[in-house]
Scaffold this motif. Structure first.
Motif, PDB file in Angstrom:
ATOM      1  N   ALA A 193      34.000  59.874  43.883  1.00 49.84           N
ATOM      2  CA  ALA A 193      33.498  58.527  43.580  1.00 49.84           C
ATOM      3  C   ALA A 193      32.482  58.614  42.454  1.00 49.84           C
ATOM      4  CB  ALA A 193      32.882  57.908  44.827  1.00 49.84           C
ATOM      5  N   ASP A 194      32.947  59.089  41.287  1.00 47.36           N
ATOM      6  CA  ASP A 194      32.038  59.313  40.152  1.00 47.36           C
ATOM      7  C   ASP A 194      32.278  58.344  39.001  1.00 47.36           C
ATOM      8  OD1 ASP A 194      34.500  60.275  39.381  1.00 47.36           O
ATOM      9  OD2 ASP A 194      33.731  62.138  38.516  1.00 47.36           O
ATOM     10  N   GLU A 195      33.125  57.350  39.228  1.00 44.48           N
ATOM     11  CA  GLU A 195      33.449  56.405  38.165  1.00 44.48           C
ATOM     12  C   GLU A 195      32.279  55.457  37.880  1.00 44.48           C
ATOM     13  OE1 GLU A 195      37.370  57.717  39.843  1.00 44.48           O
ATOM     14  OE2 GLU A 195      35.445  57.081  40.670  1.00 44.48           O
ATOM     15  N   ILE A 196      32.093  55.171  36.599  1.00 44.12           N
ATOM     16  CA  ILE A 196      31.106  54.179  36.146  1.00 44.12           C
ATOM     17  C   ILE A 196      31.906  53.064  35.480  1.00 44.12           C
ATOM     18  CG2 ILE A 196      29.138  53.728  34.656  1.00 44.12           C
ATOM     19  CD1 ILE A 196      28.493  56.744  34.839  1.00 44.12           C
ATOM     20  N   PRO A 197      32.044  51.926  36.139  1.00 50.49           N
ATOM     21  CA  PRO A 197      32.912  50.864  35.600  1.00 50.49           C
ATOM     22  C   PRO A 197      32.538  50.401  34.202  1.00 50.49           C
ATOM     23  CG  PRO A 197      32.412  50.459  37.903  1.00 50.49           C
ATOM     24  CD  PRO A 197      31.549  51.607  37.489  1.00 50.49           C
ATOM     25  N   PHE A 198      31.229  50.255  33.927  1.00 47.16           N
ATOM     26  CA  PHE A 198      30.792  49.772  32.612  1.00 47.16           C
ATOM     27  C   PHE A 198      29.510  50.481  32.200  1.00 47.16           C
ATOM     28  CE2 PHE A 198      27.539  46.907  30.753  1.00 47.16           C
ATOM     29  CZ  PHE A 198      28.003  46.908  29.451  1.00 47.16           C
ATOM     30  N   SER A 199      29.430  50.871  30.902  1.00 51.79           N
ATOM     31  CA  SER A 199      28.231  51.552  30.422  1.00 51.79           C
ATOM     32  C   SER A 199      27.971  51.207  28.960  1.00 51.79           C
ATOM     33  CB  SER A 199      28.374  53.073  30.567  1.00 51.79           C
ATOM     34  OG  SER A 199      27.176  53.733  30.198  1.00 51.79           O
ATOM     35  N   ASP A 200      26.702  51.310  28.591  1.00 53.44           N
ATOM     36  CA  ASP A 200      26.288  51.153  27.202  1.00 53.44           C
ATOM     37  C   ASP A 200      24.904  51.778  27.069  1.00 53.44           C
ATOM     38  OD1 ASP A 200      26.300  50.493  24.543  1.00 53.44           O
ATOM     39  OD2 ASP A 200      26.045  48.339  24.832  1.00 53.44           O
ATOM     40  N   THR A 201      24.398  51.767  25.853  1.00 55.49           N
ATOM     41  CA  THR A 201      23.044  52.252  25.584  1.00 55.49           C
ATOM     42  C   THR A 201      22.172  51.046  25.265  1.00 55.49           C
ATOM     43  OG1 THR A 201      23.943  54.309  24.682  1.00 55.49           O
ATOM     44  CG2 THR A 201      21.641  53.790  24.169  1.00 55.49           C
ATOM     45  N   LYS A 202      21.356  50.634  26.230  1.00 50.77           N
ATOM     46  CA  LYS A 202      20.442  49.487  26.081  1.00 50.77           C
ATOM     47  C   LYS A 202      21.170  48.200  25.705  1.00 50.77           C
ATOM     48  CE  LYS A 202      16.502  52.408  24.810  1.00 50.77           C
ATOM     49  NZ  LYS A 202      17.184  53.694  25.046  1.00 50.77           N
ATOM     50  N   ASP A 209       7.087  39.600  18.425  1.00 45.94           N
ATOM     51  CA  ASP A 209       6.687  39.596  19.830  1.00 45.94           C
ATOM     52  C   ASP A 209       7.698  38.849  20.688  1.00 45.94           C
ATOM     53  OD1 ASP A 209       4.424  41.003  19.185  1.00 45.94           O
ATOM     54  OD2 ASP A 209       3.110  39.258  19.151  1.00 45.94           O
ATOM     55  N   LEU A 210       8.251  37.791  20.149  1.00 42.69           N
ATOM     56  CA  LEU A 210       9.233  36.992  20.878  1.00 42.69           C
ATOM     57  C   LEU A 210      10.483  37.811  21.186  1.00 42.69           C
ATOM     58  CD1 LEU A 210       9.573  34.052  21.892  1.00 42.69           C
ATOM     59  CD2 LEU A 210      10.673  33.539  19.706  1.00 42.69           C
ATOM     60  N   SER A 211      11.027  38.478  20.166  1.00 48.79           N
ATOM     61  CA  SER A 211      12.247  39.263  20.381  1.00 48.79           C
ATOM     62  C   SER A 211      11.988  40.453  21.301  1.00 48.79           C
ATOM     63  CB  SER A 211      12.826  39.730  19.049  1.00 48.79           C
ATOM     64  OG  SER A 211      11.945  40.598  18.377  1.00 48.79           O
ATOM     65  N   THR A 212      10.810  41.067  21.169  1.00 45.42           N
ATOM     66  CA  THR A 212      10.468  42.192  22.040  1.00 45.42           C
ATOM     67  C   THR A 212      10.367  41.743  23.491  1.00 45.42           C
ATOM     68  OG1 THR A 212       9.269  43.311  20.267  1.00 45.42           O
ATOM     69  CG2 THR A 212       8.753  43.982  22.513  1.00 45.42           C
ATOM     70  N   TYR A 213       9.717  40.621  23.707  1.00 45.89           N
ATOM     71  CA  TYR A 213       9.555  40.091  25.064  1.00 45.89           C
ATOM     72  C   TYR A 213      10.912  39.767  25.689  1.00 45.89           C
ATOM     73  CZ  TYR A 213       8.341  36.844  28.826  1.00 45.89           C
ATOM     74  OH  TYR A 213       8.237  36.210  30.043  1.00 45.89           O
ATOM     75  N   VAL A 214      11.788  39.143  24.909  1.00 45.91           N
ATOM     76  CA  VAL A 214      13.103  38.775  25.428  1.00 45.91           C
ATOM     77  C   VAL A 214      13.892  40.012  25.845  1.00 45.91           C
ATOM     78  CG1 VAL A 214      15.366  37.857  24.748  1.00 45.91           C
ATOM     79  CG2 VAL A 214      13.291  36.560  24.252  1.00 45.91           C
ATOM     80  N   GLU A 215      13.888  41.048  25.022  1.00 46.66           N
ATOM     81  CA  GLU A 215      14.624  42.267  25.368  1.00 46.66           C
ATOM     82  C   GLU A 215      14.039  42.940  26.600  1.00 46.66           C
ATOM     83  OE1 GLU A 215      16.340  45.256  22.951  1.00 46.66           O
ATOM     84  OE2 GLU A 215      16.128  44.066  21.139  1.00 46.66           O
ATOM     85  N   GLN A 216      12.741  42.969  26.699  1.00 50.04           N
ATOM     86  CA  GLN A 216      12.106  43.568  27.875  1.00 50.04           C
ATOM     87  C   GLN A 216      12.467  42.807  29.145  1.00 50.04           C
ATOM     88  OE1 GLN A 216       7.961  43.523  26.788  1.00 50.04           O
ATOM     89  NE2 GLN A 216       8.068  45.515  25.740  1.00 50.04           N
ATOM     90  N   MET A 217      12.414  41.487  29.067  1.00 48.06           N
ATOM     91  CA  MET A 217      12.726  40.676  30.239  1.00 48.06           C
ATOM     92  C   MET A 217      14.205  40.722  30.580  1.00 48.06           C
ATOM     93  SD  MET A 217       9.904  39.733  31.405  1.00 48.06           S
ATOM     94  CE  MET A 217      10.531  38.622  32.671  1.00 48.06           C
ATOM     95  N   THR A 257      18.079  44.474  35.996  1.00 41.09           N
ATOM     96  CA  THR A 257      17.867  45.566  36.964  1.00 41.09           C
ATOM     97  C   THR A 257      17.180  45.099  38.246  1.00 41.09           C
ATOM     98  OG1 THR A 257      15.757  46.155  35.926  1.00 41.09           O
ATOM     99  CG2 THR A 257      17.738  47.300  35.150  1.00 41.09           C
ATOM    100  N   GLY A 258      16.657  43.874  38.240  1.00 45.09           N
ATOM    101  CA  GLY A 258      16.003  43.356  39.429  1.00 45.09           C
ATOM    102  C   GLY A 258      14.521  43.635  39.506  1.00 45.09           C
ATOM    103  N   VAL A 259      13.976  44.319  38.518  1.00 45.33           N
ATOM    104  CA  VAL A 259      12.526  44.546  38.488  1.00 45.33           C
ATOM    105  C   VAL A 259      11.798  43.201  38.469  1.00 45.33           C
ATOM    106  CG1 VAL A 259      10.624  45.470  37.099  1.00 45.33           C
ATOM    107  CG2 VAL A 259      12.741  46.791  37.363  1.00 45.33           C
ATOM    108  N   GLU A 260      12.372  42.236  37.770  1.00 44.00           N
ATOM    109  CA  GLU A 260      11.851  40.875  37.754  1.00 44.00           C
ATOM    110  C   GLU A 260      12.918  39.979  38.380  1.00 44.00           C
ATOM    111  OE1 GLU A 260       8.753  38.109  36.543  1.00 44.00           O
ATOM    112  OE2 GLU A 260       8.856  40.286  36.238  1.00 44.00           O
ATOM    113  N   PRO A 261      12.618  39.320  39.499  1.00 47.66           N
ATOM    114  CA  PRO A 261      13.623  38.470  40.139  1.00 47.66           C
ATOM    115  C   PRO A 261      13.903  37.228  39.301  1.00 47.66           C
ATOM    116  CG  PRO A 261      11.519  38.225  41.240  1.00 47.66           C
ATOM    117  CD  PRO A 261      11.356  39.355  40.252  1.00 47.66           C
TER     118      PRO A 261
END
Length: 561
Positions: free
Chosen positions: A241-250, A509-517, A523-527
């Protein structure tokens, strides 16, 4: 210009290098949008104009009767000194224009170019600068007189480029600054894959075969169901069970295709009809985040997506652990052969409950900032004539591969037809390395019209197919799954100084904030229950002014002739 245009520019540079290795020898049968008349021969010097005490012929070669010397600054890919490039040496003889080259490494070029402007130690010509000459700098340096306006010279001294603008009005609109002038010429593209906004996503064809999948997903729900099967039905057949259905870099590439499922073409502004919206503040964006969080929470998305390097992602692909992934070509990730990669279908744009019409971001096919003339230039007319040849079919071919007898030669195939083939000692395996040493048209966005393959492709042997099987596969996938759904997210615009000043303090700052959020929500860190709090933060970052500026810029672009 805002950040996603710069990301695209950077990706295009990488794409040019990677695609050329695959496509150059096969010679993609380009979709010729325009029929261009190349510059005439030496006998076609019917008229001229005297500028800077030098008569500049308005057609044919040489451009000037008495040799002149100009300085040129450009980024170098490091293959060879530009003084030794055969294409440039031959072109000097053809034009009677000698160039002194200042070619810092591409990685340092932006810094060196900014220093040249700051110190006023400017070359006569700036060549292949691309994103290093930002739209904001074009406006500022043009306003200050450091870059010369080209618009009045173009009809007479750049007839090939002028024809392109007459054929496609979007070109003029996209390179004209708010003061009404053109300060740089672009690279224009029209080949089969030039519509790519960024490298596509690909399905693992072996997995599809092993699962008996005959039809690709067409909706968000169908994609979810397929990724679920990738995770639970052992499609790589290794018993683990080692399959990763979808992946990317950031999500650097896949983001645009997955957002498009919900009707968005960028994670910045886009125009919906004539209305400009900021996608990360819309309900569509919330739907996108909800879907992506579902994939992440259920293990259908690589848990390392926001932390892994591209090499780490590729290592998983080469271990046959990825089902859906992004790359320019699938075999760059899987490590398989081109022949095997022809079993990996391209991602097909999807619909969803909030976006019933399939759409995908498309390239404007215009890369700005690739040829400029500075205030130090003693002969702008000759300089413009010099570059205009590259906007013709034969001139573009010449810049790319040089004259007969160098990189290529003529031969006859078994049907007695005259075709271009690789010269002796040049093979498909070493061809790009060889070509990088003869021309600056390698890994850079150079000022030219790319796509009008006027002289025919360069073949490996006289009887090689004009389009190899892999190229034909990529072109077919693009024609079926990309081109019909592609739309430019937002036109190429210029901001006035006042507009730039009004958003300069918060745009980054706007684009940085959007990517962080984005990462935190997925990932669920922020609901996602904190969505309203997120919107309030966007408001506090002056997002309404940001949209107002780009609405005004869009309106100005649309009204331009």
């Amino acid at each position: 210009m805002f950040w996603w245009v710069h990301l695209k520019d950077s990706m295009e540079r990488s794409l040019i290098m990677k695609m050329s290795k695959v496509f150059q020898i096969a010679g993609i049968a380009a979709i010729s949008l325009l029929v261009l008349t190349a510059c005439g021969n030496k006998s076609d010097q019917s008229s001229g104009s005297s500028t800077g005490n030098v008569t500049v012929h308005t057609s044919g070669f040489p451009i000037v009767d008495k040799q002149i010397t100009l300085s040129l600054m450009a980024p170098s890919m490091g293959s060879v000194n530009w003084n030794n490039m055969q294409v440039l040496k031959d072109y000097q003889k053809m034009t009677n224009i000698k160039l002194k080259y200042n070619t810092p490494p591409q990685a340092d070029f932006s810094t060196k170019l900014n220093l040249a402007f700051a110190s006023q130690d400017l070359p006569d010509i700036i060549f292949a600068a691309g994103s290093a000459l930002t739209p904001a700098n074009e406006v500022a340096y043009g306003r200050d007189g450091q870059l010369l306006p080209l618009d009045k010279l173009i009809p007479k001294y750049a007839p090939n480029f002028n024809k392109l603008m007459e054929k496609d009005p979007n070109i003029r609109k996209s390179i004209t600054t708010p003061d009404g002038h053109i300060y740089s010429l672009p690279m224009l593209s029209s080949g089969p894959t030039s519509i790519w906004y960024i490298g596509p996503m690909w399905y693992n064809g072996e997995w599809l075969k092993n699962l008996g999948v005959k039809t690709l997903p067409k909706t968000a729900d169908e994609l979810y169901a397929l990724l679920k099967r990738f995770k639970t039905e052992d499609p790589n057949k290794n018993g683990k069970a080692d399959e990763i259905p979808f992946s990317d870099t950031k999500l650097s590439a896949s983001r645009y295709f997955l957002m498009a499922i919900f009707g968005m073409l960028s994670n910045d502004v886009q125009n919906n009809g004539d209305k400009v919206v900021y996608n990360p503040g819309t309900s569509n964006y919330k739907a996108y985040l909800t879907f992506m969080h579902k994939l992440f929470a259920e293990g259908l998305m690589d848990k390392d997506t926001f932390s892994q390097s591209d090499d780490q992602k590729k290592a998983k692909g080469q271990s046959d652990r990825l089902g859906l992934f992004s790359d320019y070509f699938s075999y760059f990730t899987t490590g398989r052969t081109q022949k095997q990669a022809m079993n990996d279908p391209m991602f097909q744009p999807l619909t969803s409950s909030v976006s019933p019409k399939a759409v995908i971001p498309g390239s404007p096919r215009i890369n700005r900032g690739d040829f400029s003339i500075t205030k130090n230039n003693p002969n702008p007319a000759a300089s413009l004539r010099w570059v205009d040849y590259f906007y013709s079919g034969t001139g573009s071919d010449f810049l790319n591969a040089g004259k007969e007898g160098g990189f290529w030669k003529y031969a006859k195939n078994s049907k007695g037809e005259k075709v271009r083939v690789l010269n002796d000692g040049i093979t498909p395996d070493n061809s790009e390395d060889k070509r990088s040493k003869i021309s600056p048209d390698y890994g850079l966005t150079v000022p030219k019209y790319a796509g009008d393959d006027k002289m025919g492709p360069i073949l490996a042997t006289p009887d090689s197919p004009k389009v190899d099987a892999f190229t034909a596969f990529v072109n077919k996938e693009t024609a079926e799954k990309y081109t019909p759904y592609a739309r430019v997210p937002y036109p190429l615009v210029y901001l006035t100084k006042d507009e730039q000043d009004s958003i300069a303090s918060n745009a980054t700052d706007l684009s940085t904030y959007v990517e962080q959020m984005e990462a935190k929500f997925i990932t669920g860190v922020e609901p996602l229950s904190n969505w309203d709090k997120y919107l309030k933060t966007l408001d506090s970052m002056n997002v309404k002014q940001y949209v107002k500026v780009y609405q005004a810029a869009y309106d100005r672009w649309k009204k331009a002739e």
